[in-house]
Scaffold this motif. Structure first.
Motif, short mmCIF file in Angstrom:
data_model
loop_
_atom_site.label_atom_id
_atom_site.label_comp_id
_atom_site.label_asym_id
_atom_site.label_seq_id
_atom_site.Cartn_x
_atom_site.Cartn_y
_atom_site.Cartn_z
N GLY A 19 -58.78 -14.31 9.93
CA GLY A 19 -59.33 -15.63 10.21
C GLY A 19 -59.25 -16.04 11.66
N LEU A 20 -58.69 -15.22 12.54
CA LEU A 20 -58.63 -15.57 13.96
C LEU A 20 -60.03 -15.48 14.56
CD1 LEU A 20 -55.42 -13.68 15.11
CD2 LEU A 20 -55.66 -16.09 14.56
N SER A 21 -60.28 -16.30 15.56
CA SER A 21 -61.60 -16.28 16.21
C SER A 21 -61.72 -15.05 17.10
CB SER A 21 -61.79 -17.55 17.05
OG SER A 21 -60.92 -17.51 18.17
N ALA A 22 -62.96 -14.73 17.45
CA ALA A 22 -63.21 -13.56 18.30
C ALA A 22 -62.55 -13.73 19.66
CB ALA A 22 -64.71 -13.34 18.45
N ALA A 23 -62.52 -14.95 20.19
CA ALA A 23 -61.90 -15.19 21.50
C ALA A 23 -60.39 -14.93 21.45
CB ALA A 23 -62.17 -16.63 21.94
N VAL A 24 -59.73 -15.37 20.40
CA VAL A 24 -58.29 -15.16 20.26
C VAL A 24 -57.98 -13.68 20.08
CG1 VAL A 24 -56.27 -15.66 18.81
CG2 VAL A 24 -57.88 -17.49 19.36
N VAL A 25 -58.79 -13.00 19.24
CA VAL A 25 -58.59 -11.55 19.02
C VAL A 25 -58.77 -10.80 20.33
CG1 VAL A 25 -59.50 -9.52 17.84
CG2 VAL A 25 -59.23 -11.66 16.59
N ALA A 26 -59.79 -11.16 21.10
CA ALA A 26 -60.07 -10.48 22.36
C ALA A 26 -58.90 -10.66 23.33
CB ALA A 26 -61.35 -11.03 22.97
N GLU A 27 -58.39 -11.87 23.46
CA GLU A 27 -57.28 -12.13 24.39
C GLU A 27 -56.01 -11.42 23.94
OE1 GLU A 27 -54.75 -15.89 26.09
OE2 GLU A 27 -56.82 -16.20 25.47
N ARG A 28 -55.76 -11.41 22.66
CA ARG A 28 -54.54 -10.80 22.12
C ARG A 28 -54.51 -9.29 22.34
NH1 ARG A 28 -52.51 -12.15 16.12
NH2 ARG A 28 -51.88 -14.05 17.15
N HIS A 29 -55.68 -8.63 22.24
CA HIS A 29 -55.71 -7.17 22.29
C HIS A 29 -56.28 -6.61 23.60
CE1 HIS A 29 -54.35 -6.85 18.19
NE2 HIS A 29 -55.23 -7.80 17.87
N GLY A 30 -56.59 -7.47 24.55
CA GLY A 30 -57.03 -7.01 25.87
C GLY A 30 -58.44 -6.45 25.91
N VAL A 31 -59.33 -6.98 25.08
CA VAL A 31 -60.73 -6.57 25.09
C VAL A 31 -61.58 -7.81 25.32
CG1 VAL A 31 -60.41 -4.55 23.62
CG2 VAL A 31 -60.91 -6.74 22.58
N SER A 32 -62.85 -7.61 25.60
CA SER A 32 -63.70 -8.78 25.82
C SER A 32 -64.15 -9.36 24.47
CB SER A 32 -64.93 -8.40 26.66
OG SER A 32 -65.80 -7.60 25.91
N GLU A 33 -64.47 -10.63 24.51
CA GLU A 33 -64.95 -11.30 23.29
C GLU A 33 -66.26 -10.66 22.81
OE1 GLU A 33 -66.24 -15.78 21.80
OE2 GLU A 33 -65.31 -15.53 23.77
N ARG A 34 -67.09 -10.27 23.75
CA ARG A 34 -68.36 -9.61 23.40
C ARG A 34 -68.11 -8.31 22.66
NH1 ARG A 34 -72.25 -6.17 26.49
NH2 ARG A 34 -74.27 -6.59 25.54
N GLN A 35 -67.12 -7.52 23.10
CA GLN A 35 -66.79 -6.27 22.42
C GLN A 35 -66.35 -6.54 20.98
OE1 GLN A 35 -63.87 -4.77 25.29
NE2 GLN A 35 -65.13 -2.91 25.51
N VAL A 36 -65.55 -7.58 20.79
CA VAL A 36 -65.07 -7.91 19.44
C VAL A 36 -66.26 -8.30 18.55
CG1 VAL A 36 -63.66 -9.50 18.08
CG2 VAL A 36 -62.78 -8.59 20.23
N ARG A 37 -67.13 -9.16 19.08
CA ARG A 37 -68.28 -9.60 18.27
C ARG A 37 -69.21 -8.42 17.93
NH1 ARG A 37 -68.42 -14.94 17.76
NH2 ARG A 37 -67.38 -16.22 19.32
N ARG A 38 -69.46 -7.55 18.91
CA ARG A 38 -70.33 -6.39 18.66
C ARG A 38 -69.71 -5.46 17.63
NH1 ARG A 38 -72.33 -3.08 23.22
NH2 ARG A 38 -73.94 -2.56 21.72
N ARG A 39 -68.43 -5.18 17.78
CA ARG A 39 -67.75 -4.28 16.83
C ARG A 39 -67.76 -4.89 15.43
NH1 ARG A 39 -64.94 0.44 18.64
NH2 ARG A 39 -63.83 1.25 16.86
N ALA A 40 -67.53 -6.21 15.35
CA ALA A 40 -67.55 -6.88 14.04
C ALA A 40 -68.94 -6.80 13.41
CB ALA A 40 -67.11 -8.33 14.21
N ALA A 41 -69.98 -6.97 14.21
CA ALA A 41 -71.34 -6.91 13.68
C ALA A 41 -71.70 -5.50 13.24
CB ALA A 41 -72.33 -7.40 14.74
N ILE A 42 -71.37 -4.51 14.05
CA ILE A 42 -71.72 -3.12 13.74
C ILE A 42 -70.98 -2.64 12.50
CG2 ILE A 42 -71.48 -0.74 14.56
CD1 ILE A 42 -72.10 -1.83 17.40
N GLU A 43 -69.69 -2.93 12.41
CA GLU A 43 -68.88 -2.44 11.30
C GLU A 43 -68.87 -3.38 10.10
OE1 GLU A 43 -65.01 -1.39 12.76
OE2 GLU A 43 -65.82 0.13 14.13
N GLY A 44 -69.51 -4.53 10.24
CA GLY A 44 -69.63 -5.44 9.10
C GLY A 44 -68.35 -6.19 8.75
N TRP A 45 -67.58 -6.57 9.78
CA TRP A 45 -66.36 -7.33 9.51
C TRP A 45 -66.73 -8.72 9.04
CZ3 TRP A 45 -63.30 -6.47 14.73
CH2 TRP A 45 -63.04 -5.11 14.90
N ARG A 46 -66.20 -9.14 7.93
CA ARG A 46 -66.44 -10.49 7.40
C ARG A 46 -65.10 -11.14 7.10
NH1 ARG A 46 -70.53 -9.75 9.41
NH2 ARG A 46 -72.45 -9.12 8.44
#
Length: 187
Positions: A28-55
């Motif tokens: 339930g964490l937002s893409a911005a929080v996940v990105a900051e926590r793991h040292g990746v960009s928010e765009r990378q998180v959103r793209r990975r979630a879309a490609i792999e179908g994270w819901r």
């Protein structure tokens, strides 16, 4: 002076980082929080979630409106028959028509059948099939009279059998000692 290419100072995320990022995102964490926590960009998180179908579990599934009638796929023959009982009668008539074309072909009936199929194909927006059926209708129209003149309703062997049966009948009719209800001999 040469322009230096932009180099991202962050290292490439490993499979372990993406596994943890996915778990956080799904919790339930937002893409911005996940990105900051793991040292990746928010765009990378959103793209990975879309490609792999994270819901996320808290996200409602996306409900799409039904498409307009002109974008819906055409009904199959079975679906159309279930929806309209009169189409069953049409199917029966078509089966009878095909039976007649197979066992007792007549150019007039074949021409009508081809024209009807061309009309159906045109109505269902299938121009290539419509053209092919119209070509058949035109060919039958051009050579239909010749087919009628050249063709015999029976095969040659049928004429031989008929002549044989006629001779047998004449022979039995000429002999006075045979009773009138005599059956013809069978093979």
């Amino acid at each position: 002076m040469a322009v230096m290419p932009h180099v991202d100072p962050r290292p490439r995320p490993t499979a372990e980082i993406w596994t943890q990022a996915r778990a956080d995102f799904l919790s339930g964490l937002s893409a911005a929080v996940v990105a900051e926590r793991h040292g990746v960009s928010e765009r990378q998180v959103r793209r990975r979630a879309a490609i792999e179908g994270w819901r996320r579990s808290d996200a409602e599934p996306l409900k799409l409106a039904s498409p307009p009638p002109w974008l819906r796929p055409p009904l199959t023959r079975d679906e159309a028959t279930e929806g309209d009982g009169a189409l069953e009668d049409v199917d029966d008539a078509e089966a009878t028509s095909r039976f007649g074309l197979l066992f007792d072909p007549e150019p007039r009936i074949l021409r009508r059948f081809a024209f009807r199929r061309a009309s159906e194909s045109a109505a269902l927006d299938r121009p290539q099939q419509a053209v092919a059926w119209m070509r058949l209708a035109q060919l039958v129209d051009r050579c239909g009279d010749r087919i009628d003149q050249e063709s015999k309703p029976f095969r040659d062997i049928d004429y031989v059998r008929a002549a044989y049966l006629r001779r047998l009948h004449e022979q039995f009719a000429e002999t006075p000692e045979s009773p009138p209800d005599t059956e013809l001999p069978t093979d």
